[in-house]
Write an enzyme that holds these catalytic residues in place. Sequence first.
Site, PDB file in Angstrom:
ATOM      1  CG  ASP A   1      -0.211   0.094   2.531  1.00  0.00           C
ATOM      2  OD1 ASP A   1       0.876  -0.528   2.648  1.00  0.00           O
ATOM      3  OD2 ASP A   1      -0.692   0.781   3.451  1.00  0.00           O
TER       4      ASP A   1
ATOM      5  CG  ASP B   1       7.013   4.377   2.020  1.00  0.00           C
ATOM      6  OD1 ASP B   1       7.013   3.210   2.435  1.00  0.00           O
ATOM      7  OD2 ASP B   1       6.454   5.311   2.613  1.00  0.00           O
TER       8      ASP B   1
ATOM      9  CD  GLU C   1       4.434   1.100   6.888  1.00  0.00           C
ATOM     10  OE1 GLU C   1       5.248   1.359   7.793  1.00  0.00           O
ATOM     11  OE2 GLU C   1       4.042   1.955   6.077  1.00  0.00           O
TER      12      GLU C   1
ATOM     13  NE  ARG D   1       9.393  10.688  18.227  1.00  0.00           N
ATOM     14  CZ  ARG D   1       8.621  10.153  17.294  1.00  0.00           C
ATOM     15  NH1 ARG D   1       8.738   8.873  16.971  1.00  0.00           N
ATOM     16  NH2 ARG D   1       7.707  10.884  16.699  1.00  0.00           N
TER      17      ARG D   1
END
Lengths: 478, 478
Positions: B100, B134, B168, B345
Amino acid sequence: MAANPQFIKYVDDHQADFIDRLRQAVEIPSVSGNLDYVKDVEDMAEFLVKQLTSLGVKVEKRPIGSHKIGETEVALPPVVIGEIGNDPKKVNLLVYGHYDVQPALKEDGWDYDPFKLTPDPNGSGRLYGRGSTDDKGPVMGWLNVLEAHQKLGLELPVNLKMVFEGMEENGSENLDKFIASEKDKFFKGVDVMCISDNYWLDTKTPCLTYGLRGINYYEIKVQGPARDLHSGVFGGTIHEPMTDLIAVMSKLVSPSGEILVPGIKELIAPVTADEQAKFEKIHFSLQDIEGAVGAQTTLSNDTVTTLMGRMRNPSLSLHGIEGAFYAPGSKTVIPAAVKGKFSIRLVPNLGIKNTTDLVVKYVQDEFAKLGSKNKLDVYLTHGGEPWIADPNHYNYRAAHKATVEVYGQEPDYTREGGSIPVTLDFANILGLNVLLLPVGRGDDGAHSTNEKIDTSNYINGTKLLGSYMYELAAIDKQ
Amino acid sequence: MAANPQFIKYVDDHQADFIDRLRQAVEIPSVSGNLDYVKDVEDMAEFLVKQLTSLGVKVEKRPIGSHKIGETEVALPPVVIGEIGNDPKKVNLLVYGHYDVQPALKEDGWDYDPFKLTPDPNGSGRLYGRGSTDDKGPVMGWLNVLEAHQKLGLELPVNLKMVFEGMEENGSENLDKFIASEKDKFFKGVDVMCISDNYWLDTKTPCLTYGLRGINYYEIKVQGPARDLHSGVFGGTIHEPMTDLIAVMSKLVSPSGEILVPGIKELIAPVTADEQAKFEKIHFSLQDIEGAVGAQTTLSNDTVTTLMGRMRNPSLSLHGIEGAFYAPGSKTVIPAAVKGKFSIRLVPNLGIKNTTDLVVKYVQDEFAKLGSKNKLDVYLTHGGEPWIADPNHYNYRAAHKATVEVYGQEPDYTREGGSIPVTLDFANILGLNVLLLPVGRGDDGAHSTNEKIDTSNYINGTKLLGSYMYELAAIDKQ
């Protein structure tokens, strides 16, 4: 001198007629600043002209230029001016009102059609409708006073000039220029002024309002990266504009409401004994503010401190941030440029300029301490000076006596925390003592859904405006 | 063992065919999570099935349940699984990719139709198109490897299992459940894994990626008044939620990027000598990050410190505020309830829970110090654990050798600052060493307009994936 008893009786006897006048006014949806309602605003001006003419007033509609609504250039709503009486022995009173209204749609949450004046079916006496209290109720109040005198064949105790605008809800564009240009013409000879466009502090106590806070609105812009960044990729490597902005914004006001900009506190005019006394007399409890706010979150538990916090002390509010993430959900963005927005409510002697000088220097100093490589800019986006009138002026003393006569109680002396810019324009350009004489109650919801005026306020308000004229005529002017 | 030279030659000789394969893939606009493209995502799965089948792979499309897009319940895109080879003497390699893509519209600012693979007319070798890098480029890379071996009659040096998902870009919904349910079935016996779904740090240096930061996303909600208030009327009388929120947010991170939550720093795993050496070897200059960011605003002037700031140290970003004023212009509102949003993070050994415990306590303590009557709540909205692999595992050593063979240079050992959640799912559920082996460059613009892959990266990437298999087969597994 109390009002002519015939006048008071006429008002009592013609309540239904007066409500019908307000009904007609509310039915004209004179929403300013909206292309769909341009014709209605004109119709409302024309309605006023016809009513005033029939009441014996010499009336004019004055064009004051044009403005853009979206991309369309349209004429500004005219200023309607009228005068009746020119006896050199009488006081020359100027009154102001506005005939435009805020937008309103039934689907916003109104219980009834906002442009049909609807009496509360439960019999509370409330009259619902857009403009009922802001500001068609007070404006019709003046017309009611004129009608009573005309029908009774009574001469007005003062020479009356009236100015009604149709752009108050959109910043009163060009009104200041009109006032300045007519200073030595239409406005020549005016002694005192009365504006009925604010509200009682509570729902029970009439008041006279003698001060308004000003406002300085600021933006702090911090920019670093050329574009928004992903916090996973860049978090921990660069100076983030949001971090800098939040750090600077946190230095502006303490959690207890104290403005942290050095020098501000020292500028505030000291409280006089007369002021202190007036504040202590105000009918007010912490429950009033807690009720309005819907939470027990006052900074102080003392009523006078709380009232002064609202009316005579400056305050600093952080309104928000432009450029950062603001939607529900999560977004892992490092915003590239952010604008923090805050404002300071001004009081004597905090002016636009001296306050801004202190704010700009302080913000720049605090940013410099951060050692950030980002760039900061801080600037005033708009400013409005504070205003205060002498509440012991004969204009106020007359209104005080009229209030006692109509309501059987002394008025509170209040100041508004917000600004009503036209007040300053009239006071400063014409050099007048301006009285703010509210007609409606604190819960009228002027800009909200279900705006209303209570019948008793509308009818007693009509009596109040008339009685004020009589007291003004008779009062010792020294 | 270097790749079979016939394989390398085949790739060189069939560049045009391979680009054509990528062209076909890009032309299917397999945008996941959008009702308008549900059929295209299915078509893309079918395209993969057909290609793989023709390449000798045993393929299945596996349904993994349904989800809602808006109000419509639709099937999730199937997981396409394939396997080829089951020689017990060979390494069992699992590869992952996704078929995708992100949304793309020409009018977003693309120079070409995003769903037509368009070679740069200036001859740079760039191939523009949504999904080019990607992740259709790397996925086609595996297909190219298979084609070469099929056409050359060569046996693969490893047993290959493939898993390609179609969600994804929308959170890989249900993929974790699929992995868990197939752990002892399809995934049984897998030795190592390779994911090609990230990018080189720069545009010149191939890299192997052995770590990902996790993320804890938090909201701090402060509420006081029951409704938004006007700052003129209420400024100076109540505790304003924005004042409290900004005060608390200002205590989270210093302008120099230091997380101020006590205990966080102490949790960070110490830097090992091996790590230090790997960081020092990375090809990177401050100009790289300044170029990407578009400004000279790095926290440090040292490259290793900057790289560690991005890859192996935690960071805290303030993303924005929900409920406050955010639009251009001025609004004199006191917001009734505001939600500050920030994230941390995570790196080893900062986990979701131990970090949250520290954050929640600290925020509550700092708020208590303010003495506000407002209410504060702070909570984690979502969390993702950090991940790190052993970069000295044979899986990495094999990829290292393959990189040297294909590119003639040693790879950088990088870690990603952001998260790739599927990595953790595979690593943790299957207990595998996962190699992140990027094909594209740092400037490919994976989620942006004008996404591209360079022809050399696509072709060399195909060689790299093949060579990696050969090295994997031969390498000392100790």
